[in-house]
Design a protein around this motif. Structure first.
Motif: not given
Length: 549
Positions: A81-99, A108-115
């Motif tokens: 094995f070769q160790d691969v140091p990583m960080v896991e980021i569980m990011g939760t965006p706002s349900p709405i992106m306001d423009i 704009l709605h998360s998943s439907t309109d943007f990620v």
């Protein structure tokens, strides 16, 4: 019916040993042998093989156990094995992106309109009324005399950019590489360049044709927990927000900004100038951070004459884990084709080398890497933290998502035209009465989408091949339809499952071909090189010094 995974391991081991005993020349890898490994690696008990899960532990232990049974040496100072140091980021965006522009507000709605996600290792990141700018393709390419950021200050702003590069479907073969994607067309490059420019955010407009995949792929691949290699600066040099939006969402924004017409046509003009949209975006992403270590799996067959020179075989063992259920309620993304098939081929090739009557002169490295689906992270880590010298690494032979539609009369070389390894494929294919072709979809940028790319970036001649489209049994039209079915219905979907009816004859065909290529390379004294015009030639020449070929 769920199959007992312990039983599968026993069956796989039995078939593997039997196959190797009949494989003394290394040229008789069978489809059944490859399927036995896929059945284990794509079993539900491995939970989609996502790094940091029990599925990872089961997958890497299975792979290392197969290397051990074959008598291969641990490849990393006594460890498999070769160790691969990583960080896991569980990011939760706002349900709405306001423009908004103060008068008009577009939600704009998360998943439907943007990620949207972030690499910044902070509890919360925000865009607060960040001005939106259309920066064309988001490309700075001096060799093509192209700069979408010319005269543009994007600090604090969010750039909206198109996927692919200006040459795609332009009708101008002299514009970049025409319909063949350059690295400037990849989403990874768009994010990197926006960060270099100092943008607060970057959002890519998704269009199915230039992206080569639908919105469902974006939605599955760019949401949920994401993994990144750990960096000293905590990724604070990256944009706060990296994301995608649908074409329909983009049309709403551009309509509100008074911009009409085809965006690609506008952006590919040589006199294109970035266009402020006079709209501001606001979005919050809340993060949960987890630091951990994933692993590459590595084994070595030491050469008997020049053991300090190496031929490298690679495939990624990971997939997407457990995610959104499909219409049948299946939420396990088993990745039988992508990429249990490639790992199965590497294991079979390892068996072929281990059982060959004449051992190779050069050493052979077998490397199953982690986190390809998270952005080619495992191969990036090895390429930047190599266990064996890169200027002594003769070539990388990579396998990813081998076709399950049987043998073909052709081999498809990803990124055809890059390096001299293609000549080896061509020579052996001619002996078989077969031919080689280039990418079936060069606009998809396949050469930049799998692990061989990270070795190419550091100069190692890298080759990725797959089954062609011309089915030996059913013809080319049928083969193309099977390729399309996989891309449309199964790629990055829970339906990418193992089946007893899977035809792995084409997988074995590719594995046998790359065994022959690797065996030939391992018994030569020369080093293959990059072709003139390849973007990777200069770094190889520099690393090889006076020995550059």
């Amino acid at each position: 019916m769920r199959i007992n995974s312990t039983y599968l391991v026993l069956i796989a081991a039995t078939i593997l040993v039997a196959g190797c005993k009949n494989n003394e020349t290394g040229n008789a890898i069978t489809g059944q042998e490859i399927k036995s490994h896929i059945a284990v690696l794509a079993n539900d008990s491995l939970m989609g093989r996502k790094p940091f899960t029990q599925g990872e532990t089961k997958a890497i232990n299975y792979i290392s156990s197969q290397f051990r049974k074959l008598g291969l040496e641990p490849g990393n100072n006594g460890s498999y094995f070769q160790d691969v140091p990583m960080v896991e980021i569980m990011g939760t965006p706002s349900p709405i992106m306001d423009i908004t522009n103060g008068k008009t507000t577009i939600a704009l709605h998360s998943s439907t309109d943007f990620v949207a996600s972030t690499r910044q290792e902070l509890d919360t990141v925000q865009l607060k009324s960040s001005p939106l700018v259309f920066a064309g393709y988001g490309v700075v390419a001096p060799e093509y005399h192209w700069n979408d950021y010319a005269g543009l200050d994007v600090k604090g702003k969010t750039v909206i950019v198109l996927v692919n590069d200006p040459g795609f479907k332009s009708g101008d073969r002299g514009l970049f590489k025409g319909d063949t994607m350059t690295y400037y067309g990849r989403w990874t490059y768009k994010y990197e360049e926006a960060a270099r420019q100092g943008a607060a955010g970057v959002i890519i407009i998704h269009q199915t044709e230039p992206a080569s995949y639908g919105w469902s792929v974006v939605n599955n691949s760019f949401t949920g927990a994401k993994l990144y290699l750990q960096q000293k600066d905590k990724h604070l040099s990256r944009c706060k927000v990296e994301g995608w939006m649908t074409e329909d969402a983009a049309r709403k924004l551009f309509s509100a900004a008074g911009i009409t017409g085809d965006l690609r046509t506008i952006a590919r003009q040589r006199n294109f100038k970035a266009m402020p949209l006079n709209l501001n975006a606001s979005l919050t992403i809340r993060n949960k951070l987890k630091y951990s270590t994933s692993r590459n799996v590595i084994a070595l067959l030491k050469g008997n004459k020049t053991p300090d020179e190496y031929v490298l075989y690679t495939a990624h063992w990971d997939h997407l884990g457990i995610g959104k259920p499909d219409a049948k309620g299946d939420s396990i993304y088993n990745g039988a084709i992508d990429n249990a098939s490639g790992v199965a081929a590497v294991l079979s090739e390892a068996g072929a080398f281990a059982q060959a009557k004449e051992k190779p002169a050069r050493s052979i490295i077998f490397l199953a890497v982690t986190a390809e689906e998270q952005g080619l992270l495992g191969s990036e880590y090895y390429a930047t933290h190599p266990i064996y010298p890169l200027n002594k690494t003769v070539a990388d032979l990579n396998m990813d998502a081998l076709g399950s539609y049987g043998e073909t009369n052709d081999y498809a070389v990803t990124g055809k035209g890059q390096n001299e390894l293609e000549g080896y494929i061509e020579g052996f294919a001619k002996q078989e009465g077969k031919k080689i072709t280039g990418d079936k979809n060069p606009g998809a940028g396949g050469y930049y989408r799998s692990d061989h790319f990270n070795f190419a970036k550091v100069g190692v001649p890298a080759l990725d091949i797959n089954n062609g489209a011309e089915s030996t049994a059913h013809g080319e039209a049928w083969g193309k339809q099977k390729q399309k079915e996989y891309g449309d219905l199964h790629y990055h979907q829970p339906s990418d499952n193992y089946s007893d009816t899977m035809d792995a004859g084409g997988m074995a065909q590719v594995a046998n071909m790359l065994f022959k290529v690797g065996y030939k390379l391992a018994n030569e004294t020369t080093f293959p090189g990059w072709k003139k015009g390849s973007e990777f030639k200069a770094v190889r020449d520099k690393s090889m010094g006076n020995d550059a070929k």
